[in-house]
Structure formats: C-alpha cells, structure tokens
Design a protein around this motif. Structure first.
Motif, short mmCIF file in Angstrom:
data_model
loop_
_atom_site.label_atom_id
_atom_site.label_comp_id
_atom_site.label_asym_id
_atom_site.label_seq_id
_atom_site.Cartn_x
_atom_site.Cartn_y
_atom_site.Cartn_z
N GLN A 6 0.83 -1.22 0.00
CA GLN A 6 0.00 0.00 0.00
C GLN A 6 0.86 1.26 0.00
O GLN A 6 0.54 2.24 -0.66
N ILE A 9 2.25 1.83 -3.41
CA ILE A 9 1.18 2.33 -4.28
C ILE A 9 0.96 3.83 -4.07
O ILE A 9 0.92 4.61 -5.02
N SER A 10 0.89 4.23 -2.80
CA SER A 10 0.58 5.64 -2.57
C SER A 10 1.78 6.52 -2.92
O SER A 10 1.63 7.66 -3.34
N ASP A 13 1.62 6.97 -6.60
CA ASP A 13 0.53 7.89 -6.92
C ASP A 13 1.00 9.34 -6.76
O ASP A 13 0.80 10.17 -7.65
N ASP A 139 -13.61 0.38 -11.43
CA ASP A 139 -13.85 -0.09 -10.07
C ASP A 139 -13.86 -1.60 -10.00
O ASP A 139 -13.48 -2.20 -8.98
N SER A 142 -10.50 -3.50 -9.36
CA SER A 142 -9.88 -3.61 -8.05
C SER A 142 -10.05 -4.98 -7.43
O SER A 142 -9.42 -5.29 -6.42
N ASP A 149 -5.13 -2.95 -7.77
CA ASP A 149 -4.81 -1.81 -6.92
C ASP A 149 -3.91 -0.84 -7.65
O ASP A 149 -4.11 0.37 -7.64
N VAL A 152 -5.99 0.97 -10.26
CA VAL A 152 -6.99 1.91 -9.76
C VAL A 152 -6.34 3.09 -9.04
O VAL A 152 -6.74 4.24 -9.21
N GLU A 153 -5.30 2.79 -8.25
CA GLU A 153 -4.72 3.85 -7.42
C GLU A 153 -3.70 4.70 -8.18
O GLU A 153 -3.63 5.91 -8.00
N VAL A 154 -2.88 4.05 -8.99
CA VAL A 154 -1.76 4.78 -9.59
C VAL A 154 -2.11 5.33 -10.96
O VAL A 154 -1.93 6.52 -11.24
N GLY A 157 -7.72 7.79 -11.94
CA GLY A 157 -8.07 8.77 -10.92
C GLY A 157 -7.26 10.05 -10.94
O GLY A 157 -7.19 10.75 -9.93
N HIS A 158 -6.63 10.35 -12.05
CA HIS A 158 -5.94 11.64 -12.15
C HIS A 158 -6.76 12.57 -13.02
O HIS A 158 -7.69 12.15 -13.70
#
Lengths: 324, 370
Positions: A6, A9-10, A13, A139, A142, A149, A152-154, A157-158
């Motif tokens: 996690q 991932i963040s 991001d 979605d 995921s 992940d 969806v996360e990286v 969503g930008h």
C-alpha cells in the motif's frame, strides 16, 4: 507485506502528481534547447501561466478558458524571450532570468491589485477545476489483487492534464525525431549555418520551437493552479522549473529519458515527504533536505561526466547571425 | 556580447544604458498606471522613502552594500566570460562561515579577533561554493550556469538542514543560531557617529559599507592593473587567444570563481556581523540575483556597479514605503522593476545600437568624413 505494498502504491501515486508539471516543462525545455535557445525561463513561464490560469478561470468560471489564457500568457513570455535573444541576439541566460524575476514580481503585484488577498487568487470550486476523471468500469478492476490496486490507485483517478503530460512526451518524441520539422529543429540547434544554406529560416524555426515550449509551460502552470491546486499562491512554482531543467539535462535532452528523470525526481520528493520523521534501519532518520537536494546533486554529478556524459546541442546559447 | 564600434564610448557606455533604464522605468510606470495608481506619486513615495525620512539614507546604503558585493562577484566572473548565477548560494554559505567562526570562537577570543576571523570565514566559505562549479567548468566541462543554479538549491537545502537540526539555538522554535557574543560584529555607523558628536538617525548601515567601497577599489586594481586581471580579461575576450598567450585557462577559471564566490560571501558580514548578530534562515533574500542586474547595469566596472547598487538600494528601501502609502501596490513592485531592468539593460542591451548608430552617423557622419 500488504502494508508496504500500500505504501509503494501511494508513493507512486504522489510521484505522478508531482512529476506532471516537471514533465511538461522538461518537454518545453527540450523543444527550446534542441533548437539552440537556452531556457532558464521555464520557472517564470510556469509561474505566470499558473497565475493567469487561476485568474481567468475565476473570472470566467471556465477552466478551459483558463487553460487557453495560461497558454497565451506563457507564449507571450516566450515571445519576449525570442525578441530579446533571437531577434536582438541578446544573452539567453540573462533573458531567461529576466523572465523569471518579472514573473515573480508580476504575479504578486497583479494578484494584490486584482484580488487584495496578499497575492493569492480566490479559491476555485470543483466545477472550476480539472477534476480527477472517474472511470466507472475501473472499479471492477480492483477485484484483481495487486495489479488491480496498482491500476486503480496509480494509473486511474488523475485529472486530464496528467494524462496529457504523458501524451506530451510521445508528441515531443514524435515531432523531434520523426518529422521533417523535428529534423530541421535539431539541425538549427546543432549547425544553424547548414539549415540556413538549405534555404530554411533559422529565425523562424527558433521562434516556432520556443512557442511550442511556451504552450507546454502553459499546461504546466495550469496544472498547478486549476487542476492539482484550487487557485494560485505566491511563488507557487517553487523551483519546479529548475528541477525540470535539471531533469531535461539528466535525460540528455531526450524526451523518454527526461520523462524517467522527471519521475525519478518526483519519486525522490514524494519519498522525502513520506520519510519525514521516520527512523530507518541502519541509516536513522533521513532529513527531508537530503531528498530535496538530491535532484540537483545528481544533475551536477551527471554534468560533470561521472555518470555518462550529457552533451548539450552544439549551437546552444549562440545567437545566429547570417554574417557569421 | 559586443559593443558597437561605430558609436563613441560616451554614447555606448553613458547614454544607451540610461535610455535602457529609462525604458524599464517607463514600462513599470505604464504598469502602475494600468492597475489604477499614479506612477508619478509612486516615484515620489519611493524617492522620499529612500532618501528623505530620518535614517532612510542609512537604510538605502545598507542595501547598497549588499549589492556592491554581489554585483562585483558577478562582474568579475563576467570579465572571464563566466556567468555566475550562484551569488545567492555563495552568500548563503558565506553566512555559514561567519556563523561557524563566531559560534566556535566567540567565547574564547576577544571580539575584534573573532570579527576578523568571521570576515575571513565568509570569504573562504563563499569561495568554496564558487570553486566547485569553477572546477567542474574548468576540468569537467560542466556548464557553469547550470551548476551554479544547482548549487543555489543545494546551498538552500544545506542551510535549512543545518539551521533546523544542528546549529539552532537549543530550546527555541525559529531556525536561527544563538546571538554572537557582544564584542563580535561590525559597528553601525550611527553609533560611531555618536562618538564624534554627530547625531545620526538609527539605521542598519555599518562598517561593511566602508569595506564594500574598499573592495571596489581593490576590484578595479585587480582587473585593470595586475597581470592576473589582464589574464582574466584576455580569457573573457577569447579563450583561444588566451591559450596561445600561455594563460592557464583552467586555473584562471577556478581562481576567478573562488574570488567571485568570496565577494558574494561578504554579503554575510553586512547582514550577520553588521545587523542580525546571528545566523538565520534566508538572510540572503535574493541579493545574489539582484547582483546580476547590478553587474549588467554597471557594465562590470566598480564605479558603474556602485551607481547601480545605489539605484537598487534606493529601490529596495523606497519599495518598502510603497506598502504604507498604497493599497494596491507593494514592495514586490520592485521585483517587477528589477525584472524589467534585467530585460532592458541585459537581454536587450544592444537593441538600440543600430538606431543610435544611424542617428549618430546622420548628425556626425558628414562631419567626420570631411
């Protein structure tokens, strides 16, 4: 395991969020410098267009108009640069520096005169910004472990400008290496006499290059104030233009390596923020300033020829006169 | 950069720079007009702020001191055709030299000795921050503009780290060292004036100003009256010619950058030994960058640099007055004016040459041909 995943991932991001304006500016720098014009003014053009983007968006309510206003402002700065160092054969470094200082003074002074908020623009609502794009089908991705992940996360969503920055890299690569215009642009930066002999105007080529650079810087500025941020703040560019310059040199004036340099520098910054106050095994706490200085140190080391050799375009910094 | 060889020197050195400066002020004035204020009132407020109020001249000359140091730093490098953008970082690291000397020695030695050592510290530390880019340019071919920019940022990060984590006065929040011991420092002029019975208004003007004037004379002597100065100028005119003349190019570059960095480092004596009496964050406040404008306007000559420094000193001091008198223009206006001056006196310095050449030939051409 899951926790460190996690964390990665963040980190990735925020790397992308930090790298986006760097990427735009580095590509701008490539266009300008490949044509033989040093572009110290990336910082100023980004700052100016960030201010103009936020102001125009606030006044019109439309981020699209804000974006175009930003590009217009940045291109105007490019034209001043061109007028000074292409038409009048002035010093390119001095001209770039003038643009940076002008942008600092202009944005604060205009900001105070227009909004009386100490140089800030009023905050923008979410309708007035480029917001993260939601892909509903994603979605479901995921459900896939790890890869989902990551996606969806990286990747997702930008806001639109983040994706545009990736396109800008391919655009730069394609134009510079795969088109006739690009061939001439590189030639103008290496041997302008040769291009002149072939009957192509050096002056016109260089103006076209710096205008493209202006557009890209405009996108970077708009990203700061109407996409990533919600309004303009004093000295918002905070040295990012110089980091982009470093990334461009680190990428040896090539688009794809420069993209990775931007991502690396973005990652270092993201890591620096994350590591603040964290005790690492064996090393202890890494000061955030080390991470801040690292892009510059790496660039100096690279330029000194200790890791590979960065070679600038041959005719960079030299005004072109037909008489020679 | 080359001057015209048609027009005489008094035109190219005296008149054209003044026209350029005038243009920069005109554009600034137009700008003030467009945001709805009276440019002439702004000018009068600034002139009063810089020269009229009690202590105003002292403040103006205090800023002038900084600009003389950074202007000379940039100018010396220019004489060797090196563009030292790193004055800001060199001044900052020079401050580290002052700070370290004072913190280590001020409890053990008399103030006078510590002050001398601290001045040396500012020069040596500034020089080190100039030598590294100089070495990289001379021996490794790195472009000095890029390295000095990078070194500004590295200096900033280094100083923040040291001031926040290492040499901060224990038990306080703001990132600054403890005060230097009371005997350490350069006396302020208004205090000295009291000893000889003069009553001067309080201002931060201190002995550094005298130092700056002395250094200016030394600069002139070094550049125009010594073998080294000749070598520096030859290198600036043509590196190839310098090589054929037997000048050691790389060692000249390194020495020039050392002196240039040392000159920039002297900003720290004005700020830290003369005013703040401690090392603090961000004391360089852009003086290093202004030095570039000063050197350009002053045409790299100490006398020109003095005049340009005085102008910028007046702009800085007068600019603070704008904050009090106007609601919509502030001292940042000065930054705008500074940018315009760099644009017109630097980047566009030769814009007017063809025009002036034509005008000159029209009026004097027939006369000289006859």
């Amino acid at each position: 395991m899951l926790e460190s995943f996690q964390l990665i991932i963040s980190l990735l991001d925020s790397t992308i969020r930090i790298a986006t304006p760097l990427i735009f500016c580095a590509m701008a720098g490539i266009f300008s410098e490949r044509s033989g014009i040093i572009d110290i003014g990336l910082e100023g053009k980004m700052l100016l267009s960030a201010f103009v983007a936020a102001t125009a968006t606030f006044l019109t309510g439309s981020p699209i108009l804000g974006l175009f206003a930003a590009i217009f402002a940045s291109c105007s700065a490019s034209l001043i640069h061109g007028f000074a160092c292409i038409t009048n054969k002035g010093d390119q470094v001095i001209s770039g520096l003038a643009i940076n200082i002008l942008a600092s003074g202009l944005t604060i002074t205009l900001g105070i005169a227009l909004f009386s908020r100490g140089g800030q623009t009023p905050p923008l609502t979410s309708e007035q910004r480029f917001m993260p794009i939601e892909f509903s089908f994603l979605d479901q991705m995921s459900i896939v472990p790890f890869l989902g992940d990551l996606f969806v996360e990286v990747i997702a969503g930008h806001n639109i400008l983040v994706y545009l920055s990736v396109l800008a890299v391919f655009f730069t690569y394609y134009v510079i290496f795969k088109t006739r215009f690009g061939l001439r642009l590189r030639a103008v930066g290496e041997k302008p006499e040769a291009v002149d002999t072939a009957g192509i105007s050096v002056i016109k080529m260089r103006y076209q290059s710096i205008l493209i650079a202006g557009m890209l810087c405009g996108l970077a500025g708009a990203y700061l104030s109407i996409a990533h941020g919600a309004g303009f703040g004093r000295e918002m560019s905070a040295g990012k233009g110089y980091i982009a310059l470093a990334a461009m040199i680190f990428g040896k004036w090539n688009p794809i390596p420069s993209l990775f340099a931007c991502l690396l520098f973005g990652f270092l910054e993201a890591l620096g923020v994350r590591l603040e106050g964290v005790e690492l095994m064996w090393i202890g706490e890494v000061p955030v300033q080390v991470m801040q200085a690292l892009p510059y140190v790496l660039t100096v080391v690279l330029l000194a020829g200790f890791i590979g050799k960065a070679r600038a375009p041959g005719a960079i910094g030299v005004p072109y006169s037909k008489e020679g | 950069m080359s001057d015209s060889n048609i027009i005489p020197k008094w035109l190219s050195v005296g008149v054209i720079p003044l026209i350029n400066l005038f243009l920069a002020f005109c554009v600034s004035g137009l700008f003030i007009f467009f945001i709805g204020e009276n440019p002439f009132r702004a000018i009068s407020v600034m002139i009063k702020g810089a020269f009229y109020y009690p202590g105003a001249i002292g403040y103006t000359l205090y800023y002038t001191t900084n600009f003389i140091f950074t202007g000379l730093a940039v100018a010396l490098a220019f004489h060797a055709r090196l563009f030292n953008i790193g004055g800001e970082g060199q001044a900052y690291v020079g401050g580290l030299g002052v700070g370290l000397v004072c913190l280590i020695f001020d409890q053990h030695f008399v103030g006078f000795l510590v002050t001398i050592l601290a001045i040396l510290g500012s020069v040596v530390f500034g020089a080190i921050w100039g030598i590294i880019p100089g070495y990289l340019q001379a021996k490794r071919g790195s472009h000095i503009v890029i390295t000095t920019i990078m070194f500004n940022f590295i200096a900033a990060a280094l100083m923040v780290y040291l001031l926040v984590n290492v040499i901060i006065e224990p038990g306080q929040m703001s990132p600054e060292t403890r005060d230097f011991a009371s005997g350490v420092g350069l006396a302020q002029i208004h205090i000295l004036a009291k000893y000889v019975g003069l009553d001067m208004a309080m201002s931060p003007l201190n002995l550094s100003f005298i130092a700056a004037l002395t250094v200016s004379v030394g600069f002139w002597f070094l550049v125009w009256r010594t073998k080294f100065g000749y070598e520096v100028r030859s290198l600036g005119h043509s590196e190839t010619a310098a090589v054929y003349a037997g000048i050691k190019v790389s060692s000249t570059i390194i020495i020039v950058m050392a002196i240039s960095g040392g000159l920039a480092g002297l900003v720290a004596i004005n700020e830290l030994l003369g005013v703040h009496n401690k090392l603090l964050l961000g004391f360089t406040a852009g003086y290093g960058f202004t030095g570039i404008a000063v050197a350009l306007m002053g045409r790299n000559h100490p006398f020109g640099i003095f005049l340009a420094s005085l102008l910028f000193g007046a702009l800085y001091q007068g600019g603070t007055e704008l904050d009090f008198e106007f609601s919509s223009i502030t001292r940042e206006m000065v930054l705008l004016i500074q940018g315009l001056i760099i644009l017109f006196s630097g980047a566009l310095a030769y814009m007017l040459n063809p025009l002036v050449e034509r005008a000159y030939l029209k009026y004097y051409g027939n006369y000289s041909n006859a």
